[in-house]
Write a protein that holds these residues in place. Sequence first.
Motif, mmCIF file in Angstrom:
data_model
loop_
_atom_site.group_PDB
_atom_site.id
_atom_site.type_symbol
_atom_site.label_atom_id
_atom_site.label_comp_id
_atom_site.label_asym_id
_atom_site.label_seq_id
_atom_site.Cartn_x
_atom_site.Cartn_y
_atom_site.Cartn_z
ATOM 1 N N ALA A 188 0.822 -1.206 0.000
ATOM 2 C CA ALA A 188 0.000 0.000 0.000
ATOM 3 C C ALA A 188 0.860 1.262 0.000
ATOM 4 N N ARG A 223 -5.573 7.033 -1.166
ATOM 5 C CA ARG A 223 -6.842 6.308 -1.138
ATOM 6 C C ARG A 223 -8.027 7.252 -1.290
ATOM 7 N N LEU A 229 -5.424 5.368 -5.192
ATOM 8 C CA LEU A 229 -4.987 4.087 -4.661
ATOM 9 C C LEU A 229 -6.170 3.130 -4.661
ATOM 10 N N LYS A 230 -6.292 2.388 -5.746
ATOM 11 C CA LYS A 230 -7.366 1.411 -5.886
ATOM 12 C C LYS A 230 -6.750 0.050 -6.183
#
Length: 367
Positions: A190, A261, A266-267
């Motif tokens: 992430a 996100r 951020l997917k």
Amino acid sequence: MRGNRGAHRGSPDSGSVTDVVVVGGGQAGLAVGYHLRRQGLDFVILDAEAGPGGAWQHMWASLRLFSPADHSSLPGRLMPIQSGHTYPDAAHVVDYLADYEKRYDLPVQHGTRAEAVHRDGDRLLVEADSGAWRAKAVISAAGTWSRPFVPALPGRGVFAGRQLHTVNYRRPADFAGQRVIVVGGGNSGAQIAADLALDGDVDVTWTTQRPPRFLADDIDGRALFDAATARRRALDAGRDDTGGVASLGDIVAVPPVREARDSGRLKASPMFERLDRDGVRWADGTRASADAVIWCTGFRPALTHLAPLGLRGRRGHITTVGTRAADEPRLHLLGYGDWTGPASATLIGVGRPARDAAREIADLLDA
């Protein structure tokens, strides 16, 4: 009887003798060194790194701790606050560890790699690339950074682009104008995907085995440490498993991750099925071209040097009672994760198991 209340500083060329050899001079090695000194034991810390800082000196530029400085400290010395930052960066941690090593005059031999540990009568023989040490006890604190794991996915050998692991990632500028696939649904995946996405000059696709589970935005390393500790206490007391950190989620929403996100950059996409020469392909036939794949797929414990002892089980771990190897009372393992102490792979979490290991070794040597 215990040692001379100092640290052995002799050359190992002729086979030095000491009470304890610590393998690894990162945060776990330094924490247990602090407690070995307090126990009055003679010891040496063998560290393969050329200088202080452990794995932190190899982290990517934007990485920040999950916890504030005052909740990221080793025993005996609070980490100073980093000016302008609630969560310190990796460079600040390296400076802190270097200062810690110097402040407590810990006998770290940098640039010394432990290669094998053997039984040698009433001692353990540690063979290093600079010589040998005979010790009454050994503490393995080598961590996991030196053993990155990459899954054996079909097509890995066919892909013509770059493949690298978390350990090799440094900054988005290294991928300017490129199409990058980031693999992994944990914190490293992430954070690196967010780092690339926020840069704006990288076409990044983030793929995860399952939908990512973000912790609540107000949860940081302090709550994670408390959760890990509560789980261990429950298990030790025979109560139901609380789930620990895993019950809260997989990804700490540090500010860059939260920003990426919430802005839609951020997917996560499902995990692809295979690689081909120019990219990756999903089971439904969909494909994406790629110039690079970054595998944020975790690590395995660095235990190769312990192989001659024959202690590893089917899953690759050594069975422990606390930090002590169940089948070799002269060996302790520290800092590898919850199986060697709750949150023992963290700065704040390693202090207690380090203290317990030093005390148990002192008792063993006094027996």
